[in-house]
Scaffold this active site. Structure first.
Site, PDB file in Angstrom:
ATOM      1  N   CYS A  30       0.932  -1.287   0.038  1.00 18.40           N
ATOM      2  CA  CYS A  30      -0.043  -0.019   0.134  1.00 18.40           C
ATOM      3  C   CYS A  30       0.981   1.334  -0.083  1.00 18.40           C
ATOM      4  O   CYS A  30       1.788   1.296   0.739  1.00 18.40           O
ATOM      5  CB  CYS A  30      -0.851   0.086   1.174  1.00 18.40           C
TER       6      CYS A  30
ATOM      7  N   ARG B 220       3.589  -0.205  -5.138  1.00 17.31           N
ATOM      8  CA  ARG B 220       3.240  -0.750  -3.635  1.00 17.31           C
ATOM      9  C   ARG B 220       2.088  -1.554  -3.625  1.00 17.31           C
ATOM     10  O   ARG B 220       1.756  -2.251  -2.506  1.00 17.31           O
ATOM     11  CB  ARG B 220       3.378  -0.048  -2.580  1.00 17.31           C
TER      12      ARG B 220
ATOM     13  N   TRP C 288      -2.877  -2.702  -1.579  1.00 16.29           N
ATOM     14  CA  TRP C 288      -2.753  -4.208  -1.871  1.00 16.29           C
ATOM     15  C   TRP C 288      -3.680  -4.807  -0.758  1.00 16.29           C
ATOM     16  O   TRP C 288      -3.195  -4.903   0.249  1.00 16.29           O
ATOM     17  CB  TRP C 288      -1.310  -4.342  -1.703  1.00 16.29           C
TER      18      TRP C 288
ATOM     19  N   ASN D 133      -1.223   2.192   5.864  1.00 15.94           N
ATOM     20  CA  ASN D 133      -0.295   0.904   5.199  1.00 15.94           C
ATOM     21  C   ASN D 133       0.118   0.157   6.363  1.00 15.94           C
ATOM     22  O   ASN D 133       0.565   0.596   7.556  1.00 15.94           O
ATOM     23  CB  ASN D 133       0.917   1.742   4.823  1.00 15.94           C
ATOM     24  N   GLY D 134      -0.178  -0.883   6.381  1.00 16.63           N
ATOM     25  CA  GLY D 134       0.388  -2.029   7.477  1.00 16.63           C
ATOM     26  C   GLY D 134      -0.883  -3.001   7.692  1.00 16.63           C
ATOM     27  O   GLY D 134      -1.862  -3.330   6.971  1.00 16.63           O
TER      28      GLY D 134
ATOM     29  N   GLU E  63      15.747 -18.634  -9.757  1.00 12.57           N
ATOM     30  CA  GLU E  63      15.536 -17.358  -9.867  1.00 12.57           C
ATOM     31  C   GLU E  63      14.702 -17.131 -11.421  1.00 12.57           C
ATOM     32  O   GLU E  63      13.726 -16.461 -11.320  1.00 12.57           O
ATOM     33  CB  GLU E  63      16.791 -16.150  -9.917  1.00 12.57           C
TER      34      GLU E  63
ATOM     35  N   LYS F  13      10.854 -15.869 -11.782  1.00 14.65           N
ATOM     36  CA  LYS F  13      10.601 -14.714 -13.038  1.00 14.65           C
ATOM     37  C   LYS F  13       9.453 -15.336 -13.805  1.00 14.65           C
ATOM     38  O   LYS F  13       8.764 -14.767 -14.162  1.00 14.65           O
ATOM     39  CB  LYS F  13      11.885 -14.806 -13.900  1.00 14.65           C
TER      40      LYS F  13
ATOM     41  N   GLU G 166       6.122 -15.592 -11.989  1.00 13.15           N
ATOM     42  CA  GLU G 166       5.230 -14.387 -11.497  1.00 13.15           C
ATOM     43  C   GLU G 166       4.966 -13.462 -12.601  1.00 13.15           C
ATOM     44  O   GLU G 166       4.088 -12.789 -12.505  1.00 13.15           O
ATOM     45  CB  GLU G 166       6.092 -13.547 -10.457  1.00 13.15           C
TER      46      GLU G 166
ATOM     47  N   HIS H 297      13.992 -38.871  -7.235  1.00 13.33           N
ATOM     48  CA  HIS H 297      13.373 -39.064  -5.956  1.00 13.33           C
ATOM     49  C   HIS H 297      12.232 -38.632  -5.720  1.00 13.33           C
ATOM     50  O   HIS H 297      11.618 -38.268  -4.762  1.00 13.33           O
ATOM     51  CB  HIS H 297      14.375 -38.380  -4.751  1.00 13.33           C
TER      52      HIS H 297
ATOM     53  N   LYS I  47       5.398  -4.281  -5.788  1.00 14.95           N
ATOM     54  CA  LYS I  47       6.860  -4.440  -5.694  1.00 14.95           C
ATOM     55  C   LYS I  47       7.382  -4.246  -4.376  1.00 14.95           C
ATOM     56  O   LYS I  47       8.669  -4.801  -4.143  1.00 14.95           O
ATOM     57  CB  LYS I  47       7.325  -3.173  -6.425  1.00 14.95           C
TER      58      LYS I  47
END
Ligand code: AGP
Length: 606
Positions: free
Chosen positions: A2, A27, A76, A100-101, A479, A483, A486, A502, A601
């Site tokens: 947020c 955000r 968010w 925010n939080g 990584e 990528k 997402e 396995h 982000k």
């Protein structure tokens, strides 16, 4: 998560808020809203909607933009779905609030203050607005003090009281708020980038300090009403964003920028052919005297830590742990004053990384933060900071931040090797000769982006994909898989190829897409034989292979040759290739590459 913003000044507040919200949108982009308060008429205008800031802009288009005091939010979602009602600001009586939080005890508060009937949304934020309103009898300080004593969790609250049209109030615990003052007024925001390009000084609002934003000054008070001296810092870095340029998405632009930003990251740290970290202020004793190294980080930044771990163990023969910051404290980590903690973060605001760092420091560890955003919370919390020179990274998927983190970590390990007597001048020179080639080798991959685009087209219909590699290749692919998942929404997992038999190999069927990197000379035979095992079960294998590695006469769905470097440095060209692969799959699927669904982000909630 947020983004919050407040402005009190001479200009139209709606324009100011919309501009800042656009800069804060990374955000969270579920919904957006703003509230303005006209000082002359005392009228409040509340505008909010599910969707992007662009949608909010449309709603505000025909408004008379006459107010000069207001607050805004880009969300968010944590509590409550994505809809207009749950969007911020929330209003309760005379109180307008953005947050925010996460307020963890909001359900208890609903019971305690008997708020059941008056709440319209499912958010924890509206509960805080309602509690504030209960306590508000004309004295904002009293209401804020009484309210925050009840709150458990993290919060950055920005509040307007309808009958106090000249002032915006703010208070925070953990979640950041920065503020600045210029000739046009005062502003606060979740981060410095949103403060506007005219501010040259800013302050970080201290925790549990009541902040008053007046038209031409910012006043701070502790909870007992005693004034607190503001501590302004220079904004000595460029916060402007120069747009996407010729690229359709920021992600492509940021991938393409990598050779330059890696050079910039190395430039000031290689002096007269030697690694020199004096500009970062990291004392050699810290690097020489530590007995253990521990990385705390999340997501991509954690993957950069995994690459560094291979290097630390192979070059320094030292023990190194790489931990998910969110899990760190629960594993009873062995940390003491001989531990060097590396906190790696692009934003410098990731709450899990911040909390892990604080925990480690309390146990006596020394810390170095590897950060992109200057002056961010993690940078401030750490003993030492090494900044990456990636510049603003806007796409949610991290690319140039990752490879510049790698550049810093490679230099840090190189310097450690020197001060610990592992490298003599010759060894340092050979190491650096490889390091400085990284940008050119990446450029060679980027120049062949159309070949990777062709490979990507073959993957558009995949539901699942696997990535296989050993050793450093496995770290690189963790990584690469993050990528791809997402930005393309293809379920992708990286596996250590030796683990296949396995269990994982049961997932391989006819035409399952498998991406493999073969960049490590001493592992190549085993890696190629694991690839043959999945091919025998029908997998369609795309291979990214270091130039010079012999593939005999085996056939693959696609092969892309990566320019050769010393094995340890192959992460640079290989990462560029995997980033482009993910990018093109996402773009060709017609997705919003820069703002993948459900993500933000900056992750500021645990
Ligand atoms: C990477 O593409 C991600 N979006 C994410 O994993 C990110 O790296 C992670 O959230 C950590 O962020 P930070 O570097 O800002 O701490």
């Amino acid at each position: 998560m947020c983004g919050i913003v407040g402005y009190n000044g001479k200009d139209s507040v709606t324009d100011q808020l919309l501009e800042s919200l656009e800069l804060l949108e990374y955000r969270g982009y579920d919904s957006a809203g703003l509230a303005t308060l006209n000082e002359t008429t005392g009228k409040v205008k509340l505008r909010k909607c599910a969707g992007r800031v662009a949608d909010l802009r449309k709603i505000c288009q025909n408004d008379k933009k006459i107010s000069t005091c207001g607050i805004g939010h880009t969300r968010w979602a944590t509590h409550g779905g994505v809809n207009d009602v749950n969007a911020h600001p929330h209003r309760s009586g005379d109180v307008l609030l953005v947050h925010n939080g996460i307020v963890e005890n909001y359900e208890e508060l609903i019971d305690h203050f008997m708020l059941h009937k008056e709440l319209k949304s499912q958010t924890d934020t509206e509960v805080v607005a309602a509690v504030l309103n209960k306590f508000y009898q004309g004295d904002p300080h009293e209401a804020i003090c009484k309210t925050v004593k009840y709150l458990k969790g993290t919060f950055a609250l920005v509040v307007m009281f309808v009958d106090q049209p000249e002032v915006i109030y703010a208070i925070r615990n953990v979640s950041p708020i920065v503020a600045a003052c210029n000739q046009n007024g005062t502003m606060l925001a979740s981060d410095v980038a949103a403060l506007g390009s005219t501010a040259d000084k800013y302050m970080v609002i201290p925790e549990y300090v009541i902040t008053e934003l007046h038209k031409n000054e910012i006043k701070l008070f502790d909870l007992k009403g005693k004034p607190v001296e503001p501590h302004f810092m220079d904004i000595d870095w460029d916060t402007t964003r120069d747009g996407k340029g010729k690229y359709p998405f920021y992600m492509e632009k940021e991938i393409m920028e990598q050779p330059d930003v890696i050079k910039a990251t190395m430039e000031e740290r290689i002096i007269d052919g030697k690694i020199d970290l004096s500009g970062d202020g990291v004392p050699d004793e810290v690097l020489r005297d530590c007995e253990r190294i521990c990385v705390v980080a999340c997501g991509t930044a954690m993957h950069a830590g995994l690459v560094a771990k291979s290097l630390v163990q192979s070059r320094l023969g030292m023990h190194m742990n790489v931990e998910y910051a969110s899990e760190f404290m629960y594993g009873n980590p062995v940390i003491d004053e001989k531990t060097l903690v590396l906190a790696i973060s692009q934003s410098g605001e990731t709450i899990d990384t911040l909390e892990a760092l604080k925990y480690a420091r309390k146990k006596g560890a020394k810390s170095i933060a590897v950060i992109n955003v200057k002056g961010s919370s993690i940078a401030r919390e750490s003993d030492y900071v090494m900044y990456t020179s990636a510049g603003p990274e806007i796409a949610v998927a991290s690319t140039k931040a990752y490879t510049t983190q790698l550049a810093v970590l490679f230099l840090l390990v190189g310097r450690m090797a020197k001060v610990r007597g592992v490298f003599d001048d010759g060894a340092e020179k050979a190491y650096l000769e490889n390091m400085v080639q990284a940008p050119d080798k990446m450029q060679q991959v980027l120049d062949q982006k159309h070949d990777i685009h062709k490979i990507a087209r073959e993957m558009l219909d995949a539901k699942d994909a696997y990535m296989l590699g050993r050793g450093l290749d496995y770290s690189i692919l963790l990584e690469g898989a993050l990528k791809l998942k997402e930005v393309s929404y293809i379920h992708t997992e990286a596996y250590a190829s030796g683990e296949l038999k396995h269990g994982t190999i049961a997932l391989i069927t006819e035409n399952t897409p498998v991406v493999a990197t073969v960049t490590q000379e001493k592992l190549k035979d085993k890696e190629l034989s694991n690839i043959r095992e999945v091919q025998s079960r029908g997998a369609s294998v795309v291979l990214f292979v270091k130039d010079g590695i012999d593939l005999a006469d085996a056939e693959y769905a696609d092969v892309f040759t990566l320019p050769a470097m010393m094995d340890e440095f192959m992460v640079f060209p290989a990462s560029a290739a995997l980033q482009l692969l993910a990018y093109y799959v996402s773009m060709d699927k017609g997705l919003d590459v820069d703002k993948p669904r459900n993500l933000a982000k900056v992750v500021t909630v645990e």
